[in-house]
Design a protein around this motif. Sequence first.
Motif, PDB file in Angstrom:
ATOM      1  N   TYR A 214      46.294  38.990  47.926  1.00 32.61           N
ATOM      2  CA  TYR A 214      46.822  40.336  47.635  1.00 32.61           C
ATOM      3  C   TYR A 214      46.512  40.752  46.198  1.00 32.61           C
ATOM      4  O   TYR A 214      46.058  41.879  45.949  1.00 32.61           O
ATOM      5  N   VAL A 215      46.718  39.855  45.253  1.00 33.24           N
ATOM      6  CA  VAL A 215      46.431  40.174  43.848  1.00 33.24           C
ATOM      7  C   VAL A 215      44.945  40.490  43.686  1.00 33.24           C
ATOM      8  O   VAL A 215      44.577  41.476  43.015  1.00 33.24           O
ATOM      9  N   LYS A 216      44.089  39.701  44.288  1.00 31.88           N
ATOM     10  CA  LYS A 216      42.649  39.951  44.187  1.00 31.88           C
ATOM     11  C   LYS A 216      42.273  41.272  44.853  1.00 31.88           C
ATOM     12  O   LYS A 216      41.451  42.035  44.330  1.00 31.88           O
ATOM     13  N   ARG A 217      42.881  41.548  46.004  1.00 30.82           N
ATOM     14  CA  ARG A 217      42.540  42.755  46.759  1.00 30.82           C
ATOM     15  C   ARG A 217      42.956  44.019  46.010  1.00 30.82           C
ATOM     16  O   ARG A 217      42.172  44.965  45.882  1.00 30.82           O
ATOM     17  N   VAL A 218      44.173  44.033  45.507  1.00 34.72           N
ATOM     18  CA  VAL A 218      44.648  45.217  44.788  1.00 34.72           C
ATOM     19  C   VAL A 218      43.889  45.378  43.468  1.00 34.72           C
ATOM     20  O   VAL A 218      43.500  46.487  43.090  1.00 34.72           O
ATOM     21  N   SER A 219      43.661  44.279  42.771  1.00 33.64           N
ATOM     22  CA  SER A 219      42.954  44.340  41.488  1.00 33.64           C
ATOM     23  C   SER A 219      41.517  44.812  41.640  1.00 33.64           C
ATOM     24  O   SER A 219      40.909  45.274  40.657  1.00 33.64           O
ATOM     25  N   ALA A 220      40.958  44.695  42.847  1.00 33.54           N
ATOM     26  CA  ALA A 220      39.570  45.088  43.089  1.00 33.54           C
ATOM     27  C   ALA A 220      39.418  46.557  43.461  1.00 33.54           C
ATOM     28  O   ALA A 220      38.281  47.025  43.648  1.00 33.54           O
ATOM     29  N   ARG A 221      40.515  47.293  43.567  1.00 35.59           N
ATOM     30  CA  ARG A 221      40.393  48.729  43.832  1.00 35.59           C
ATOM     31  C   ARG A 221      39.542  49.361  42.722  1.00 35.59           C
ATOM     32  O   ARG A 221      39.760  49.065  41.536  1.00 35.59           O
ATOM     33  N   PRO A 222      38.572  50.194  43.059  1.00 40.50           N
ATOM     34  CA  PRO A 222      37.551  50.592  42.071  1.00 40.50           C
ATOM     35  C   PRO A 222      38.098  51.132  40.758  1.00 40.50           C
ATOM     36  O   PRO A 222      37.690  50.658  39.681  1.00 40.50           O
ATOM     37  N   ARG A 223      38.992  52.100  40.797  1.00 43.40           N
ATOM     38  CA  ARG A 223      39.499  52.644  39.538  1.00 43.40           C
ATOM     39  C   ARG A 223      40.333  51.616  38.784  1.00 43.40           C
ATOM     40  O   ARG A 223      40.269  51.531  37.557  1.00 43.40           O
ATOM     41  N   LEU A 224      41.120  50.860  39.516  1.00 45.23           N
ATOM     42  CA  LEU A 224      41.955  49.855  38.867  1.00 45.23           C
ATOM     43  C   LEU A 224      41.092  48.758  38.265  1.00 45.23           C
ATOM     44  O   LEU A 224      41.343  48.301  37.142  1.00 45.23           O
ATOM     45  N   ARG A 225      40.074  48.332  38.988  1.00 45.76           N
ATOM     46  CA  ARG A 225      39.173  47.302  38.449  1.00 45.76           C
ATOM     47  C   ARG A 225      38.508  47.783  37.160  1.00 45.76           C
ATOM     48  O   ARG A 225      38.381  47.025  36.190  1.00 45.76           O
ATOM     49  N   THR A 226      38.100  49.048  37.137  1.00 48.92           N
ATOM     50  CA  THR A 226      37.486  49.601  35.928  1.00 48.92           C
ATOM     51  C   THR A 226      38.439  49.511  34.749  1.00 48.92           C
ATOM     52  O   THR A 226      38.049  49.145  33.631  1.00 48.92           O
ATOM     53  N   TYR A 227      39.710  49.838  34.992  1.00 48.70           N
ATOM     54  CA  TYR A 227      40.687  49.745  33.910  1.00 48.70           C
ATOM     55  C   TYR A 227      40.912  48.297  33.485  1.00 48.70           C
ATOM     56  O   TYR A 227      40.924  47.981  32.288  1.00 48.70           O
ATOM     57  N   LEU A 228      41.072  47.403  34.435  1.00 49.33           N
ATOM     58  CA  LEU A 228      41.357  46.003  34.116  1.00 49.33           C
ATOM     59  C   LEU A 228      40.207  45.331  33.373  1.00 49.33           C
ATOM     60  O   LEU A 228      40.416  44.366  32.637  1.00 49.33           O
ATOM     61  N   GLU A 229      39.002  45.865  33.545  1.00 51.40           N
ATOM     62  CA  GLU A 229      37.836  45.321  32.841  1.00 51.40           C
ATOM     63  C   GLU A 229      37.584  46.017  31.510  1.00 51.40           C
ATOM     64  O   GLU A 229      36.684  45.621  30.765  1.00 51.40           O
ATOM     65  N   SER A 230      38.371  47.036  31.191  1.00 50.02           N
ATOM     66  CA  SER A 230      38.154  47.816  29.973  1.00 50.02           C
ATOM     67  C   SER A 230      38.792  47.150  28.767  1.00 50.02           C
ATOM     68  O   SER A 230      39.706  46.325  28.879  1.00 50.02           O
ATOM     69  N   ALA A 231      38.316  47.533  27.587  1.00 48.75           N
ATOM     70  CA  ALA A 231      38.906  47.020  26.350  1.00 48.75           C
ATOM     71  C   ALA A 231      40.364  47.469  26.220  1.00 48.75           C
ATOM     72  O   ALA A 231      41.187  46.754  25.640  1.00 48.75           O
ATOM     73  N   GLY A 232      40.675  48.654  26.763  1.00 48.28           N
ATOM     74  CA  GLY A 232      42.054  49.140  26.692  1.00 48.28           C
ATOM     75  C   GLY A 232      43.055  48.193  27.322  1.00 48.28           C
ATOM     76  O   GLY A 232      44.211  48.129  26.901  1.00 48.28           O
ATOM     77  N   HIS A 233      42.615  47.445  28.323  1.00 49.84           N
ATOM     78  CA  HIS A 233      43.477  46.426  28.939  1.00 49.84           C
ATOM     79  C   HIS A 233      43.239  45.055  28.314  1.00 49.84           C
ATOM     80  O   HIS A 233      44.186  44.391  27.877  1.00 49.84           O
ATOM     81  N   ARG A 234      41.998  44.633  28.241  1.00 50.62           N
ATOM     82  CA  ARG A 234      41.684  43.265  27.820  1.00 50.62           C
ATOM     83  C   ARG A 234      42.135  42.978  26.390  1.00 50.62           C
ATOM     84  O   ARG A 234      42.603  41.874  26.091  1.00 50.62           O
ATOM     85  N   ASP A 235      42.009  43.954  25.518  1.00 49.75           N
ATOM     86  CA  ASP A 235      42.300  43.712  24.107  1.00 49.75           C
ATOM     87  C   ASP A 235      43.768  43.914  23.752  1.00 49.75           C
ATOM     88  O   ASP A 235      44.155  43.682  22.604  1.00 49.75           O
TER      89      ASP A 235
END
Length: 244
Positions: A214-235
């Motif tokens: 479930y965590v992998k599936r929800v995190s892979a939603r395109p817009r959400l994945r883009t955010y989670l991979e962004s510096a705004g989240h990672r940093d």
Amino acid sequence: MKNGCCHINLPPFAPPRRAPDPANSAPFSVLSAVSGPFTITYFPVRGRCEAVRMLLADQGKEWQEDVVTMDQWQKGELKKSCLFGQLPKFRDGDLTLYQSNAFLRHLARTHGLYGKDQREAALLDMVNDGVEDLRLKYIQLIYQNYESGKAAYVEALPGHLRPFETLLSQNHGGQAFIVGDQISFADYNLVELLRNHLVLAPSCLASCPLLAAYVKRVSARPRLRTYLESAGHRDRPINGNGKQ
């Protein structure tokens, strides 16, 4: 500068705005024809606002951040202006809210993320309260008992996660969302907290295969994945004391 805060716009990757999907709208919700601009006033951490950021990003919404440093907060002026004397603060146009779960519920009501009917809404409230119970345990560990309490916390964690695994198993065999067929505010809140726990204890979902998927599936939603991979989240650190 305003309210002693640094004013920045996020996310830099922001996708185009889109109208709410009518199929995703709860019949008892009043979808806002004009919503925003959204502003989060908070410390430079994920903390209690990351689920809100995940919801906004996944729904294609832009928001601004008023970032408050600890030095600014300790001056006391902003604290005095906050309803409960604490952050975060959330603004949706001329509406100002405090309490992070109120932010999530407000956005859920206005963007069709509160289930398809009253029954699902009640179940989502139950789930979100369960998430809050676990979050409070996590916060206590992080800020009060990390060194001496981590081992015991991780050992007890499967028991705290089991109710969510059970709920998933009862909804389309765990292949959908936590409640119903559409994503909800409770999904964002639960997934965000589970992701934090995967940092704390990478194998913590080993006994909960449905939650892990479930965590992998929800995190892979395109817009959400883009955010989670962004510096705004990672940093942005998870917590304010560097422990995770």
